[in-house]
Design a protein around this motif. Structure first.
Motif, PDB file in Angstrom:
ATOM      1  N   VAL A 100      35.356  48.254  38.031  1.00 17.17           N
ATOM      2  CA  VAL A 100      34.540  47.986  39.223  1.00 17.17           C
ATOM      3  C   VAL A 100      33.108  48.332  38.842  1.00 17.17           C
ATOM      4  O   VAL A 100      32.757  49.506  38.700  1.00 17.17           O
ATOM      5  CB  VAL A 100      35.000  48.822  40.431  1.00 17.17           C
ATOM      6  N   LYS A 101      32.280  47.319  38.646  1.00 17.41           N
ATOM      7  CA  LYS A 101      30.947  47.521  38.078  1.00 17.41           C
ATOM      8  C   LYS A 101      29.863  47.459  39.151  1.00 17.41           C
ATOM      9  O   LYS A 101      30.043  46.883  40.214  1.00 17.41           O
ATOM     10  CB  LYS A 101      30.674  46.467  37.005  1.00 17.41           C
ATOM     11  N   ALA A 102      28.730  48.073  38.806  1.00 13.73           N
ATOM     12  CA  ALA A 102      27.512  47.991  39.623  1.00 13.73           C
ATOM     13  C   ALA A 102      27.768  48.386  41.061  1.00 13.73           C
ATOM     14  O   ALA A 102      27.584  47.598  41.997  1.00 13.73           O
ATOM     15  CB  ALA A 102      26.917  46.591  39.539  1.00 13.73           C
ATOM     16  N   VAL A 103      28.225  49.633  41.257  1.00 14.07           N
ATOM     17  CA  VAL A 103      28.407  50.158  42.606  1.00 14.07           C
ATOM     18  C   VAL A 103      27.640  51.467  42.742  1.00 14.07           C
ATOM     19  O   VAL A 103      27.294  52.117  41.750  1.00 14.07           O
ATOM     20  CB  VAL A 103      29.902  50.386  42.940  1.00 14.07           C
ATOM     21  N   ASP A 155      33.356  39.212  44.322  1.00 10.77           N
ATOM     22  CA  ASP A 155      34.606  38.517  44.051  1.00 10.77           C
ATOM     23  C   ASP A 155      35.563  39.463  43.339  1.00 10.77           C
ATOM     24  O   ASP A 155      35.266  40.642  43.147  1.00 10.77           O
ATOM     25  CB  ASP A 155      34.375  37.250  43.207  1.00 10.77           C
ATOM     26  N   GLY A 156      36.733  38.965  42.970  1.00 11.47           N
ATOM     27  CA  GLY A 156      37.680  39.718  42.171  1.00 11.47           C
ATOM     28  C   GLY A 156      38.074  41.055  42.776  1.00 11.47           C
ATOM     29  O   GLY A 156      38.464  41.150  43.945  1.00 11.47           O
ATOM     30  N   VAL A 157      37.946  42.106  41.973  1.00 10.97           N
ATOM     31  CA  VAL A 157      38.436  43.427  42.373  1.00 10.97           C
ATOM     32  C   VAL A 157      37.659  43.984  43.569  1.00 10.97           C
ATOM     33  O   VAL A 157      38.222  44.724  44.391  1.00 10.97           O
ATOM     34  CB  VAL A 157      38.392  44.393  41.176  1.00 10.97           C
ATOM     35  N   LYS A 158      36.393  43.644  43.713  1.00 13.45           N
ATOM     36  CA  LYS A 158      35.636  44.145  44.862  1.00 13.45           C
ATOM     37  C   LYS A 158      36.174  43.558  46.168  1.00 13.45           C
ATOM     38  O   LYS A 158      36.276  44.269  47.184  1.00 13.45           O
ATOM     39  CB  LYS A 158      34.145  43.842  44.702  1.00 13.45           C
ATOM     40  N   VAL A 159      36.520  42.291  46.155  1.00 13.82           N
ATOM     41  CA  VAL A 159      37.150  41.689  47.330  1.00 13.82           C
ATOM     42  C   VAL A 159      38.500  42.351  47.587  1.00 13.82           C
ATOM     43  O   VAL A 159      38.858  42.659  48.740  1.00 13.82           O
ATOM     44  CB  VAL A 159      37.322  40.169  47.147  1.00 13.82           C
ATOM     45  N   GLY A 160      39.240  42.592  46.498  1.00 11.78           N
ATOM     46  CA  GLY A 160      40.532  43.261  46.633  1.00 11.78           C
ATOM     47  C   GLY A 160      40.405  44.649  47.239  1.00 11.78           C
ATOM     48  O   GLY A 160      41.240  45.063  48.058  1.00 11.78           O
ATOM     49  N   LEU A 161      39.376  45.397  46.852  1.00 11.73           N
ATOM     50  CA  LEU A 161      39.163  46.730  47.413  1.00 11.73           C
ATOM     51  C   LEU A 161      38.888  46.669  48.911  1.00 11.73           C
ATOM     52  O   LEU A 161      39.380  47.512  49.681  1.00 11.73           O
ATOM     53  CB  LEU A 161      37.995  47.419  46.695  1.00 11.73           C
ATOM     54  N   ILE A 162      38.101  45.694  49.335  1.00 16.17           N
ATOM     55  CA  ILE A 162      37.815  45.566  50.765  1.00 16.17           C
ATOM     56  C   ILE A 162      39.091  45.255  51.537  1.00 16.17           C
ATOM     57  O   ILE A 162      39.382  45.868  52.582  1.00 16.17           O
ATOM     58  CB  ILE A 162      36.749  44.480  51.003  1.00 16.17           C
ATOM     59  N   LEU A 193      25.446  58.263  43.485  1.00 21.45           N
ATOM     60  CA  LEU A 193      25.313  58.006  42.054  1.00 21.45           C
ATOM     61  C   LEU A 193      25.766  56.585  41.749  1.00 21.45           C
ATOM     62  O   LEU A 193      26.773  56.110  42.280  1.00 21.45           O
ATOM     63  CB  LEU A 193      26.161  58.994  41.242  1.00 21.45           C
ATOM     64  N   ALA A 194      25.028  55.905  40.888  1.00 16.44           N
ATOM     65  CA  ALA A 194      25.355  54.535  40.512  1.00 16.44           C
ATOM     66  C   ALA A 194      26.158  54.509  39.215  1.00 16.44           C
ATOM     67  O   ALA A 194      26.036  55.406  38.371  1.00 16.44           O
ATOM     68  CB  ALA A 194      24.079  53.715  40.344  1.00 16.44           C
ATOM     69  N   GLY A 195      26.975  53.487  39.044  1.00 21.54           N
ATOM     70  CA  GLY A 195      27.736  53.352  37.805  1.00 21.54           C
ATOM     71  C   GLY A 195      28.929  52.444  37.995  1.00 21.54           C
ATOM     72  O   GLY A 195      28.903  51.508  38.795  1.00 21.54           O
ATOM     73  N   GLU A 196      29.995  52.731  37.248  1.00 24.51           N
ATOM     74  CA  GLU A 196      31.205  51.926  37.330  1.00 24.51           C
ATOM     75  C   GLU A 196      32.426  52.807  37.109  1.00 24.51           C
ATOM     76  O   GLU A 196      32.327  53.918  36.588  1.00 24.51           O
ATOM     77  CB  GLU A 196      31.183  50.790  36.312  1.00 24.51           C
ATOM     78  N   PHE A 197      33.578  52.290  37.524  1.00 20.21           N
ATOM     79  CA  PHE A 197      34.835  53.007  37.320  1.00 20.21           C
ATOM     80  C   PHE A 197      35.937  51.977  37.112  1.00 20.21           C
ATOM     81  O   PHE A 197      35.681  50.764  37.133  1.00 20.21           O
ATOM     82  CB  PHE A 197      35.144  53.936  38.503  1.00 20.21           C
ATOM     83  N   VAL A 198      37.157  52.472  36.903  1.00 21.38           N
ATOM     84  CA  VAL A 198      38.286  51.592  36.611  1.00 21.38           C
ATOM     85  C   VAL A 198      39.398  51.844  37.622  1.00 21.38           C
ATOM     86  O   VAL A 198      39.706  53.002  37.947  1.00 21.38           O
ATOM     87  CB  VAL A 198      38.817  51.829  35.184  1.00 21.38           C
ATOM     88  N   VAL A 199      39.992  50.767  38.114  1.00 21.31           N
ATOM     89  CA  VAL A 199      41.187  50.863  38.950  1.00 21.31           C
ATOM     90  C   VAL A 199      42.403  51.032  38.046  1.00 21.31           C
ATOM     91  O   VAL A 199      42.555  50.312  37.053  1.00 21.31           O
ATOM     92  CB  VAL A 199      41.345  49.588  39.810  1.00 21.31           C
ATOM     93  N   THR A 200      43.253  51.998  38.367  1.00 22.98           N
ATOM     94  CA  THR A 200      44.489  52.197  37.606  1.00 22.98           C
ATOM     95  C   THR A 200      45.685  51.999  38.538  1.00 22.98           C
ATOM     96  O   THR A 200      45.528  51.841  39.750  1.00 22.98           O
ATOM     97  CB  THR A 200      44.554  53.617  37.018  1.00 22.98           C
ATOM     98  N   ARG A 201      46.867  52.059  37.984  1.00 19.10           N
ATOM     99  CA  ARG A 201      48.075  51.901  38.802  1.00 19.10           C
ATOM    100  C   ARG A 201      48.214  53.037  39.798  1.00 19.10           C
ATOM    101  O   ARG A 201      48.810  52.867  40.866  1.00 19.10           O
ATOM    102  CB  ARG A 201      49.318  51.813  37.908  1.00 19.10           C
TER     103      ARG A 201
END
Length: 403
Positions: A214-217, A298-305, A226-234
């Motif tokens: 999940v980039k640019a958040v 799009d993608g994972v950001k839409v999925g998070l919402i 704080l700005a940056g990125e992270f990863v969605v895991t199971r």
């Protein structure tokens, strides 16, 4: 009168720095390591590029250590990021400053630095004994379990650099706690730091998005925005942006039983603009198209919402804009401490003097992650390990010289 004999117990960055410093002071130094080789956690850290320190001003750097900054002040000022880069240069290891201000060896890997360092220690006469697990003291004797049985040796002083309780397979297993508490040393419980957090994702979300970045958040917690990125895991979330908030989220979980990481998924767009752009979308547009055309998501950001706000597709333009700008990620617990990059807790500062000597155990000095401090990733962890190793090594040599 012969040379002072110093035992350094633990062959990680703090221990090796203590050994180098004590040897510089004229002591005879032996490094004991429970694992088959030294520097294992350093080598692991270097697999993705060894972030050895940070280039920011020393006052700013010290602020990264939070409550422990005052106790680490003298050590870090004496061996800050600039001094550490000079030390690397002395080993023939060129460093550079990355775009984020982090400092890396030019070759990025840890192995060339470790090889050069071990060569220097050998030239100083420092002895390395692997597969020696420290099991305590008997008078002036330090006792070790080895493949050949139990051995005991006398030393004039010792530096303990046995690590915390993260990554036990690399040697930091925290088994020393009982040995020190038995001598009256105050030790605080270990807690994970720079760790991932669990979230109760739905099976559908995991199937579609586990492993995606999940980039640019912009993420906000008690640690600030704080700005940056992270990863969605199971099981939840991990990555540099999560680690930057880890202490705040962990403390909130311990205090309240729940914690929220608030995400701004479109940090470059103001709420009012998003609301206008969403309002322009055709009434029959799909939810994904509304987000893609109105906010560039799009993608994972839409999925998070969809995952965090199930009724989001029915929201009006203003409410949807607020959701994009403040999406709540509810974390339920930290990942196990064994998976954490580092830990908080350990030897309490109340039991340590200004030279990192144990008040309850004269002649024993401590360095590195055994002490109760924590810091985010970015070179701060190694900086404090090196800095405290120098202080403890010098103090052990001075103590032994007086005997």
């Amino acid at each position: 009168m012969g040379r002072a004999r110093i035992a350094v117990i633990g062959g990680g960055p703090a221990g090796l720095m203590a050994a180098e410093t004590a040897a510089d002071e004229g002591a005879e130094v032996v490094v004991f390591e429970a694992m088959p080789s030294v520097g294992r956690k350093l080598l692991m850290a270097g697999k993705s590029g060894l972030n050895i320190t940070h280039s920011e001003a020393t006052d700013t750097l010290l602020g990264r250590y939070g409550r422990a900054s005052e106790r680490l002040d003298q050590a870090v000022r004496a061996f800050d990021g600039a001094a550490l880069r000079d030390w690397c240069a002395g080993l023939g290891v060129e460093t550079f400053i990355g775009s984020s201000g982090r400092v890396f060896p030019r070759e990025m890997k840890a192995s060339p630095l470790l090889r050069a360092w071990l060569a220097r220690l050998a030239d100083q006469g420092v002895a390395l004994r692997t597969r020696h697990r420290w099991i305590g003291r008997e008078g002036s004797l330090h006792v070790f379990d080895t493949p050949g049985g139990r051995v005991a040796e006398p030393f004039d002083a010792a530096v303990l650099a046995l690590g915390g309780a993260s990554w036990p397979r690399l040697g930091s297993d925290g088994k020393w706690v009982g040995l020190l508490t038995g001598e009256g040393v105050p030790v605080l419980p270990f807690r994970p730091a720079n760790c991932g957090f669990e979230i109760a994702w739905s099976p559908v979300f995991v199937e579609r998005h586990a492993g995606e970045p999940v980039k640019a958040v912009l993420a906000t917690s008690d640690a600030g925005a704080l700005a940056g990125e992270f990863v969605v895991t199971r099981w939840g979330i991990e990555g540099s942006l999560v680690y930057a908030h880890a202490a705040a989220l962990r403390d909130r979980l311990e205090r309240d039983g729940q914690a929220v990481l608030m995400l701004d998924l479109a940090p470059g767009r103001e709420h009012e603009r998003l609301a206008r752009d969403f309002a322009r979308q055709p009434p029959k547009a799909s939810f994904s198209n509304r987000l893609r055309k109105g906010a560039g998501l799009d993608g994972v950001k839409v999925g998070l919402i969809r995952e965090c706000v199930p009724d989001a597709p029915s929201l009006d333009a203003g409410a949807l804009a607020r959701t994009v700008k403040a999406l709540p990620l509810k974390v339920t617990r930290t990942r196990p401490i064994e998976e954490a990059i580092s830990v908080a807790g350990g030897v309490s500062w109340d039991g340590v003097d200004d030279r990192l000597g144990l008040v309850a155990a004269p002649g024993l000095f401590v360095a590195g992650e055994m002490l109760d401090w924590e810091a985010p990733t970015g070179g701060y962890l190694l900086t404090a390990c090196f800095a405290t190793g120098r202080v403890a090594g010098r103090a052990a040599a001075a103590f032994a010289a007086r005997r």
